[in-house]
Design a protein around this motif. Structure first.
Motif, PDB file in Angstrom:
ATOM      1  N   VAL A 152      -6.013   6.436   4.042  1.00  0.00           N
ATOM      2  CA  VAL A 152      -7.132   5.698   3.458  1.00  0.00           C
ATOM      3  C   VAL A 152      -6.701   4.245   3.301  1.00  0.00           C
ATOM      4  O   VAL A 152      -5.579   3.961   2.901  1.00  0.00           O
ATOM      5  CB  VAL A 152      -7.587   6.296   2.113  1.00  0.00           C
ATOM      6  CG1 VAL A 152      -8.125   7.696   2.310  1.00  0.00           C
ATOM      7  CG2 VAL A 152      -6.458   6.310   1.090  1.00  0.00           C
ATOM      8  N   SER A 153      -7.601   3.353   3.651  1.00  0.00           N
ATOM      9  CA  SER A 153      -7.254   1.932   3.681  1.00  0.00           C
ATOM     10  C   SER A 153      -8.157   1.135   2.770  1.00  0.00           C
ATOM     11  O   SER A 153      -9.378   1.288   2.776  1.00  0.00           O
ATOM     12  CB  SER A 153      -7.370   1.402   5.113  1.00  0.00           C
ATOM     13  OG  SER A 153      -7.079   0.019   5.162  1.00  0.00           O
ATOM     14  N   GLY A 156      -9.090   1.011  -2.712  1.00  0.00           N
ATOM     15  CA  GLY A 156      -8.076   1.886  -2.146  1.00  0.00           C
ATOM     16  C   GLY A 156      -7.632   3.021  -3.045  1.00  0.00           C
ATOM     17  O   GLY A 156      -7.620   4.185  -2.640  1.00  0.00           O
ATOM     18  N   TRP A 157      -7.253   2.711  -4.293  1.00  0.00           N
ATOM     19  CA  TRP A 157      -6.734   3.772  -5.170  1.00  0.00           C
ATOM     20  C   TRP A 157      -7.734   4.902  -5.363  1.00  0.00           C
ATOM     21  O   TRP A 157      -7.387   6.072  -5.189  1.00  0.00           O
ATOM     22  CB  TRP A 157      -6.327   3.182  -6.528  1.00  0.00           C
ATOM     23  CG  TRP A 157      -5.208   2.202  -6.497  1.00  0.00           C
ATOM     24  CD1 TRP A 157      -5.249   0.873  -6.843  1.00  0.00           C
ATOM     25  CD2 TRP A 157      -3.848   2.437  -6.105  1.00  0.00           C
ATOM     26  NE1 TRP A 157      -4.021   0.290  -6.688  1.00  0.00           N
ATOM     27  CE2 TRP A 157      -3.134   1.224  -6.239  1.00  0.00           C
ATOM     28  CE3 TRP A 157      -3.168   3.567  -5.646  1.00  0.00           C
ATOM     29  CZ2 TRP A 157      -1.782   1.099  -5.944  1.00  0.00           C
ATOM     30  CZ3 TRP A 157      -1.805   3.453  -5.342  1.00  0.00           C
ATOM     31  CH2 TRP A 157      -1.131   2.237  -5.490  1.00  0.00           C
ATOM     32  N   LEU A 214      -2.141   5.947   1.320  1.00  0.00           N
ATOM     33  CA  LEU A 214      -2.908   4.728   1.076  1.00  0.00           C
ATOM     34  C   LEU A 214      -2.199   3.537   1.692  1.00  0.00           C
ATOM     35  O   LEU A 214      -0.987   3.380   1.554  1.00  0.00           O
ATOM     36  CB  LEU A 214      -3.066   4.483  -0.423  1.00  0.00           C
ATOM     37  CG  LEU A 214      -3.637   3.103  -0.810  1.00  0.00           C
ATOM     38  CD1 LEU A 214      -5.089   2.962  -0.365  1.00  0.00           C
ATOM     39  CD2 LEU A 214      -3.507   2.849  -2.306  1.00  0.00           C
ATOM     40  N   THR A 215      -2.952   2.682   2.362  1.00  0.00           N
ATOM     41  CA  THR A 215      -2.444   1.393   2.803  1.00  0.00           C
ATOM     42  C   THR A 215      -3.274   0.326   2.109  1.00  0.00           C
ATOM     43  O   THR A 215      -4.503   0.314   2.217  1.00  0.00           O
ATOM     44  CB  THR A 215      -2.488   1.255   4.340  1.00  0.00           C
ATOM     45  OG1 THR A 215      -2.106  -0.077   4.719  1.00  0.00           O
ATOM     46  CG2 THR A 215      -3.837   1.580   4.927  1.00  0.00           C
ATOM     47  N   SER A 216      -2.614  -0.547   1.344  1.00  0.00           N
ATOM     48  CA  SER A 216      -3.328  -1.522   0.525  1.00  0.00           C
ATOM     49  C   SER A 216      -2.512  -2.795   0.396  1.00  0.00           C
ATOM     50  O   SER A 216      -1.280  -2.777   0.495  1.00  0.00           O
ATOM     51  CB  SER A 216      -3.609  -0.950  -0.873  1.00  0.00           C
ATOM     52  OG  SER A 216      -4.260  -1.905  -1.692  1.00  0.00           O
ATOM     53  N   GLY A 217      -3.197  -3.892   0.164  1.00  0.00           N
ATOM     54  CA  GLY A 217      -2.523  -5.143  -0.119  1.00  0.00           C
ATOM     55  C   GLY A 217      -2.303  -5.309  -1.609  1.00  0.00           C
ATOM     56  O   GLY A 217      -2.809  -4.529  -2.431  1.00  0.00           O
ATOM     57  N   ASP A 218      -1.567  -6.356  -1.975  1.00  0.00           N
ATOM     58  CA  ASP A 218      -1.327  -6.571  -3.395  1.00  0.00           C
ATOM     59  C   ASP A 218      -2.587  -7.067  -4.100  1.00  0.00           C
ATOM     60  O   ASP A 218      -2.825  -6.736  -5.261  1.00  0.00           O
ATOM     61  CB  ASP A 218      -0.153  -7.523  -3.627  1.00  0.00           C
ATOM     62  CG  ASP A 218      -0.219  -8.799  -2.805  1.00  0.00           C
ATOM     63  OD1 ASP A 218      -0.889  -8.818  -1.762  1.00  0.00           O
ATOM     64  OD2 ASP A 218       0.424  -9.795  -3.195  1.00  0.00           O
ATOM     65  N   LEU A 265       5.385   5.610  -4.162  1.00  0.00           N
ATOM     66  CA  LEU A 265       4.779   4.294  -3.986  1.00  0.00           C
ATOM     67  C   LEU A 265       5.810   3.350  -3.372  1.00  0.00           C
ATOM     68  O   LEU A 265       6.864   3.101  -3.961  1.00  0.00           O
ATOM     69  CB  LEU A 265       4.279   3.744  -5.318  1.00  0.00           C
ATOM     70  CG  LEU A 265       3.354   2.526  -5.264  1.00  0.00           C
ATOM     71  CD1 LEU A 265       2.493   2.435  -6.519  1.00  0.00           C
ATOM     72  CD2 LEU A 265       4.109   1.219  -5.082  1.00  0.00           C
ATOM     73  N   LEU A 266       5.512   2.850  -2.176  1.00  0.00           N
ATOM     74  CA  LEU A 266       6.399   1.938  -1.471  1.00  0.00           C
ATOM     75  C   LEU A 266       5.870   0.516  -1.612  1.00  0.00           C
ATOM     76  O   LEU A 266       4.783   0.192  -1.131  1.00  0.00           O
ATOM     77  CB  LEU A 266       6.485   2.320   0.011  1.00  0.00           C
ATOM     78  CG  LEU A 266       6.990   3.731   0.319  1.00  0.00           C
ATOM     79  CD1 LEU A 266       6.920   4.009   1.817  1.00  0.00           C
ATOM     80  CD2 LEU A 266       8.409   3.927  -0.194  1.00  0.00           C
TER      81      LEU A 266
END
Length: 553
Positions: free
Chosen positions: A381-382, A416-417, A434-438, A531-532
């Motif tokens: 999920v992005s 995203g979350w 999940l792929t997300s930005g800050d 969480l990376l």
């Protein structure tokens, strides 16, 4: 005796098994009935936007309609961005909300029907005597038109005794749209003839083809005609034979693959809207390519279309298979185009460096390494933002319902979350990534807790942390606009994760990603959410963003 709220809950639960939301005055009795009188599973989120996002992601991941719920007033207005996204992405869901009393608005009430209408969602308001029937009508509307609907319970009606829950008809669903009339049949004949005679045939499919269940028919059509295939970003994996598939078109596509598409002499598009990104801002096809489109839209969706058939993608693909298969020559003589090119080489992306020039992680090499370590059975999920290029380019998935970009239809971030929450409930045996930005990660940080709770040991979040709103830096920083508003103080997302029970890892080198490999081998029942926090360089610009920069320069 059951209340009006119970009538809504009991009827909804006959067709929907997942409900997401935040309890408040307006929906308290509805949620009580869901919890105590139905088998539907309620999952709490921490922000009302997350209720709609989770229901949206649940449908995208499973094809099963879900519901969100919030109270009236501020609770409802918090859902509007996510509601607009679901409208533009054409995702069916039901948002159950409290509403002003039938006697009129209170100081804290707003015109919820007008607000929902403004973003494209229809509202159905239940009454004392028709709550069950109205609930079925709302579900039917959502499924028929592939749109979210709002189901409103007025405050002074919610607890009224409504008697026994009546039996109501199940929602009626439309049959797949078949091509109608001489023009449509003639156009299918023309498309079949063009594909049969083409030297370099190409098939493109989108999310509409997946929702129609067209994958097998499209695979058969590609085999009959010797066509190369590709998909839109939301349709990846719809073609069953990966050997001849060029991947995603547009800015997420590999340069070699896009160059091959430019050489196609006939292209047929199934269930893809052909937006500016899919079409590479009009440069996907060469001027001489004959382009046909099959879609349920009322008319062709791009100026390059030379022939259009309004029909369900599966029905039309099966009709073309029958036509091409019965032709005396199913394809042009000689070696089929797709067997004469090196598809694997054409799909190759840049590997990147271990570290970028500024000493931070190169997102390309990080994405490639993560792809090697992720479990194969995954749903990605992005969120939205500059970073979307990396997962879309480097993380292959097996089907369109395993890569979802919730927010991109409305060009929003911060969804995203809660997307993880819906996907985790929809796909209970898969790893949810999940792929997300800050920027987006901070915007919806309240539902980090929801994601960790819902996905637990099946959850991985990858935060592409460049201490900036990367898309704005790339678009407006390069134009000389003030950089301050585009920057974010570097945030320790690993610590955020640890605070809500996850295992947080700050990743500054590729070697730090070894923890992902070890985590993937552990038992999902006992390991923690991972969480990376990737400290990446903002100087490496994704190819799709470079394309946008070029067009807007």
């Amino acid at each position: 005796m059951p209340s009006v709220s119970a009538h809504v809950a009991l009827t909804l639960a006959q067709h929907i098994d997942a409900v997401f939301g935040v309890m408040g005055n307006g929906n308290a009795y509805f949620l009580d009935a869901i919890e105590t009188q139905t088998d539907a599973v309620f999952t709490a989120v921490r922000h009302e936007q997350g209720a709609v996002v989770a229901a949206d992601a649940h449908f995208r991941a499973s094809g099963r309609i879900a519901a969100g719920t919030s109270t009236y007033g501020a609770g409802f207005t918090n859902t509007l961005t996510a509601l607009a996204e679901a409208v533009q992405a054409r995702v069916p869901l039901v948002l159950v909300v409290g509403d002003e009393p039938t006697s009129g608005p209170r100081p804290w009430d707003v015109d919820q029907i007008a607000l929902a209408s403004a973003v494209g969602a229809r509202t159905y308001t239940v009454g004392h005597a028709d709550a069950a029937a109205t609930t079925v009508i709302a579900i039917e509307h959502a499924l028929t038109y592939r749109l979210p609907v709002v189901l409103a319970i007025p405050y002074d009606v919610a607890t009224l005794d409504a008697g026994s829950v009546p039996e109501v008809p199940a929602p009626r669903l439309l049959t797949p749209l078949a091509p109608k009339g001489e023009f449509a049949e003639g156009m299918l004949d023309e498309i079949a003839a063009a594909l049969s005679q083409a030297e370099r045939p190409f098939l493109l499919a989108g999310r509409g083809a997946w929702l129609a269940g067209a994958g097998d028919a499209l695979g058969e059509l590609a085999a009959l005609t010797g066509a190369l295939t590709a998909s839109s970003a939301l349709g990846r994996g719809v073609f069953p034979d990966e050997r001849f598939d060029l991947g995603v078109t547009g800015g997420f596509g590999a340069d070699g693959a896009m160059e091959l598409i430019r050489t196609a002499d006939v292209a047929v598009v199934f269930g893809a809207a052909l937006n500016q990104f899919t079409m590479r801002f009009g440069e996907l096809f060469a001027p001489g390519t004959r382009v046909f489109q099959i879609d349920i839209a009322p008319a062709a969706t791009h100026a390059h279309i030379g022939g259009f058939v309004r029909a369900d993608a599966r029905v039309a693909a099966e009709a073309l298979v029958a036509r091409v298969g019965s032709a005396s020559s199913a394809a042009a003589p000689g070696v089929p185009w797709r067997e004469s090119v090196d598809v694997a080489a054409a799909r190759t992306y840049e590997k990147g460096d271990d570290l970028a020039a500024d000493g931070r992680l190169d997102p390309r090499s990080a994405a490639r390494r993560i792809a090697e370590l992720l479990p194969r059975d995954r749903v990605v999920v992005s969120d939205g933002g500059h970073f979307i290029g990396w997962a879309n380019m480097y993380w292959p998935v097996e089907a369109p319902d395993r890569m979802m970009m919730v927010g991109t239809a409305f060009q929003s971030i911060g969804q995203g979350w809660p997307s993880m929450v819906g996907a985790a409930l929809a796909r209970r045996d898969s790893t949810i990534v999940l792929t997300s930005g800050d920027g987006g990660g901070l915007m919806a940080i309240a539902d980090l807790e929801s994601a960790v709770r819902a996905a637990a040991g099946r959850g991985i979040a990858v935060i592409w942390n460049d201490a900036a709103y990367g898309a704005e830096v790339n678009l407006y920083g390069l134009k000389g606009l003030a950089a301050g508003p585009m920057r974010i103080p570097e945030v320790d997302f690993a610590a955020f994760g640890a605070a809500v029970g996850a295992e947080g890892v700050v990743v500054k080198t590729l070697a730090d990603l070894d923890r992902l490999g070890a985590w993937a081998q552990e038992d999902a029942a006992t390991r923690r959410f991972l969480l990376l926090d990737l400290r990446i360089s903002g100087d490496v610009i994704a190819p799709y963003q470079q394309e946008i920069i070029r067009v807007n320069s």
